[in-house]
Design an enzyme around this catalytic site. Sequence first.
Site, PDB file in Angstrom:
ATOM      1  N   TRP A 233       0.811  -1.159   0.131  1.00  0.00           N
ATOM      2  CA  TRP A 233      -0.068   0.052  -0.001  1.00  0.00           C
ATOM      3  C   TRP A 233       0.821   1.186   0.093  1.00  0.00           C
ATOM      4  CZ3 TRP A 233      -1.126  -4.557   2.143  1.00  0.00           C
ATOM      5  CH2 TRP A 233      -2.356  -5.068   2.086  1.00  0.00           C
ATOM      6  N   CYS A 276      -6.522  -5.392  -0.973  1.00  0.00           N
ATOM      7  CA  CYS A 276      -7.394  -6.329  -0.214  1.00  0.00           C
ATOM      8  C   CYS A 276      -8.228  -7.012  -1.406  1.00  0.00           C
ATOM      9  CB  CYS A 276      -8.372  -5.604   0.483  1.00  0.00           C
ATOM     10  SG  CYS A 276      -9.280  -4.132  -0.232  1.00  0.00           S
ATOM     11  N   HIS A 335     -13.282  -2.211   2.341  1.00  0.00           N
ATOM     12  CA  HIS A 335     -12.281  -3.362   2.423  1.00  0.00           C
ATOM     13  C   HIS A 335     -12.965  -4.705   2.128  1.00  0.00           C
ATOM     14  CE1 HIS A 335      -9.273  -6.137   3.949  1.00  0.00           C
ATOM     15  NE2 HIS A 335      -9.984  -6.649   4.834  1.00  0.00           N
ATOM     16  N   ASP A 358     -10.558 -13.829   5.900  1.00  0.00           N
ATOM     17  CA  ASP A 358      -9.926 -12.473   5.319  1.00  0.00           C
ATOM     18  C   ASP A 358      -8.310 -13.021   5.223  1.00  0.00           C
ATOM     19  OD1 ASP A 358      -9.157 -10.206   4.511  1.00  0.00           O
ATOM     20  OD2 ASP A 358     -10.063  -8.837   6.114  1.00  0.00           O
ATOM     21  N   ASN A 399     -19.119  -2.687  12.736  1.00  0.00           N
ATOM     22  CA  ASN A 399     -19.741  -2.087  13.520  1.00  0.00           C
ATOM     23  C   ASN A 399     -19.119  -1.141  14.616  1.00  0.00           C
ATOM     24  OD1 ASN A 399     -22.753  -1.417  13.981  1.00  0.00           O
ATOM     25  ND2 ASN A 399     -22.719  -3.101  15.362  1.00  0.00           N
ATOM     26  N   ASP A 401     -17.729   2.270  16.483  1.00  0.00           N
ATOM     27  CA  ASP A 401     -17.961   3.718  16.462  1.00  0.00           C
ATOM     28  C   ASP A 401     -16.794   4.658  16.174  1.00  0.00           C
ATOM     29  OD1 ASP A 401     -20.677   2.984  16.834  1.00  0.00           O
ATOM     30  OD2 ASP A 401     -20.746   3.455  19.024  1.00  0.00           O
ATOM     31  N   GLU A 448     -28.941   0.170  11.913  1.00  0.00           N
ATOM     32  CA  GLU A 448     -28.328   1.326  12.604  1.00  0.00           C
ATOM     33  C   GLU A 448     -29.124   2.018  13.703  1.00  0.00           C
ATOM     34  OE1 GLU A 448     -25.090   1.642  12.986  1.00  0.00           O
ATOM     35  OE2 GLU A 448     -24.122   1.008  10.955  1.00  0.00           O
ATOM     36  N   GLU A 453     -28.165  -3.269  17.421  1.00  0.00           N
ATOM     37  CA  GLU A 453     -26.942  -2.832  16.833  1.00  0.00           C
ATOM     38  C   GLU A 453     -26.339  -2.047  17.891  1.00  0.00           C
ATOM     39  OE1 GLU A 453     -24.344   0.226  15.352  1.00  0.00           O
ATOM     40  OE2 GLU A 453     -26.310   0.562  16.184  1.00  0.00           O
ATOM     41  N   TYR A 511      -7.296   4.851  -0.297  1.00  0.00           N
ATOM     42  CA  TYR A 511      -8.696   4.167   0.190  1.00  0.00           C
ATOM     43  C   TYR A 511      -8.452   3.416   1.342  1.00  0.00           C
ATOM     44  CZ  TYR A 511      -7.423  -0.873  -0.204  1.00  0.00           C
ATOM     45  OH  TYR A 511      -6.857  -2.208  -0.235  1.00  0.00           O
TER      46      TYR A 511
END
Length: 682
Positions: A233, A276, A335, A358, A399, A401, A448, A453, A511
């Site tokens: 990257w 990725c 991603h 992944d 998810n 914050d 959301e 959630e 990105y």
Amino acid sequence: MAAVAVIGYDLNKKENCTIHHTDDYDIQKNIVLRRGCDFTIGLQLSREFNFQSDFLEVSLARGSKAQLNDGSKFLVSFNTGGTVGDYSWKGGMKHTGECKVDVVLSIPNDCPIGFYRMYITTSAGTITTQESVVILFNPWSKDDDVYMESEAEREEYVLNNNGMIFRGNIKRPSPMHWNYAQFEESCLDAALLMLDGKFLDSDARRNPIKVSRTLAEMININDRDNGVLSGKWLSQGDDPAVEYGDGVPPTLWTGTEAILSQYMWSKFQPVKYAQCWVFAGALTTVLRTLGIPSRPVTNYDSAHDTEANRTIDFYYDMNGEKLYDQSADSIWNFHVWVDAWMSRPDLRGNFGGWQALDATPQEISKHSNTMVAGPAPVRAVKDGQEVSYDAKFIIAEVNADIIYHVQQEDMSFAVAGSDTTQVGSLIATKAVGKFSMADITEEYKYPEGSLQERITAQTGPVGKPRTVRFSINPTEDLEHGKDVEITVTCKPNTFDNYTVGLLATFQPVTYIGGVGKTIKKLKEIREIEKKEEVKVIFSLSPEEYEPYLSDENKLQCTLFATVKETKQLWMGKVTQEFVDPKIQCELPPGFESAKIGSPFTVKLSFTNPLPVPLTGLKWVVEGSGLMKPQVIKDPRTIKPGQEAEQEVELKATRYTRGHMLVARCYSKQLGEITGATLINTE
């Protein structure tokens, strides 16, 4: 009477492969089969087989030291005692003609996958078949751990060798066509060698959980295990021609075949370079090659939580400059990882189905001390359950914050703002049976702001009540040569008057969130009266931003606001991407479908949208069953508004569900652009 001998055999390749759903594999020297199915071998004998006195045995052996007691060798015997099979292998035999018999072998549903040599033994001796047998997982068998009920989904996630991987950003998801080429010989050989390289034993080869995790580990090179792809990257300001000079820029790969072919002929040297979506495309290929249903999944505004606390913490000083030494957390525009389909008998609860997996090296897994994540049940990710493997990291990716911290005069930090909805607000993959996007966000997370959630995120409201509300409205579509505008709306929550200070910082960005030199800082002070809504516009001209853009063509604006009367702080950030042209693929006039063996020409073209010439063009074109991956260097200079053209000659070599021609073109000035077209055969 002389002992019966085998003087000829027929593996009935066409019939067996049709039954096993392996007839698409472009492999001549071996036969590819799936566990949980029968397959028939025709034998020509030296005389009639006597079922009362003669002996015949068929055995399969994996590796040079195959043994019956470790699951690397299996045999089925036909003799006076009847049929005897090892490890649930069963068989049958019947006469089919003069001195001819058919032997039917039933492959168990838990057979270890791999590459087997076949031996046929009678009292007269043993012959070795010229063809080896490759045994794969079977998503058509209800007793296989990868069983998938829907035929349409099996067609898509196992048999479709043409795909789409989504990049871009949440406002403009950008599909990139990818040739998986899972039926090519180089891809099958590479997938099986990856398992050999990790010395997977028979028990592991029976298990799609172990096999899929092993493949994900082997796709990257970070564990020093002779892996496939080297990731790279760039930082803002790096010259791609220099940094990628000893390999291929990640944006120029059009499919997996070229990657795995290079890996094989170089004798397992790392293939340079990947990001990725390349890791995900290659992993999807080897999973489908071995029979595990799989799909690439794109998570927009994806969180990289380095502190494992389900928050992404950004720290700034009062001038809006980011303090990098405070946290390594980041938000990626997108991603890409892979979902693999399998049961999860190792976990308590209903965790079968899609598993997030992944291969992009990000964090070391605590389960294996290797650079891999998953397989983690998507159901567990949605519910916030930190089960094996690495679900905790993936939960944060979709998810977490975002918390903005601003350094005060006493060097302490105050929370200037938060965003509980940005991360993972769109999770996408290719739709089943069509070349369009499917929104699968609800598979990964609850709506959301809902109670479920918030429980999954394990965070509550952040910061103090706001006296002024701020929102950001960027230019919808960025076009080269036009102004960039960011509108900030300020609206008080009370009838008081306020003095608002605003600071906008524009920077180029990659990105994965890496920012470059500041292009421009703009300040505004506005007086707001009694719930008056005020809009402040910050803009950049092409002359200001064009010299700073990298080949990724992305801009980030960080906004910092203060309310003088209440000491309220607020921060927000928006990333935008310029709209690039698409490569047009023009087929010959009157062309409807390709005839096997007949060459034809396709013209590729696009128009230069920049106010500067394009130089050093490099075209990359491939199509599984149409042409091998090809790189074409174009020495021409393409002036502003001028059309760039390139012709390629194709020839369909076999019939398939549809050949996808995939094209890329790269220049230093514009970066990478893409195009594709589907070509049918007759």
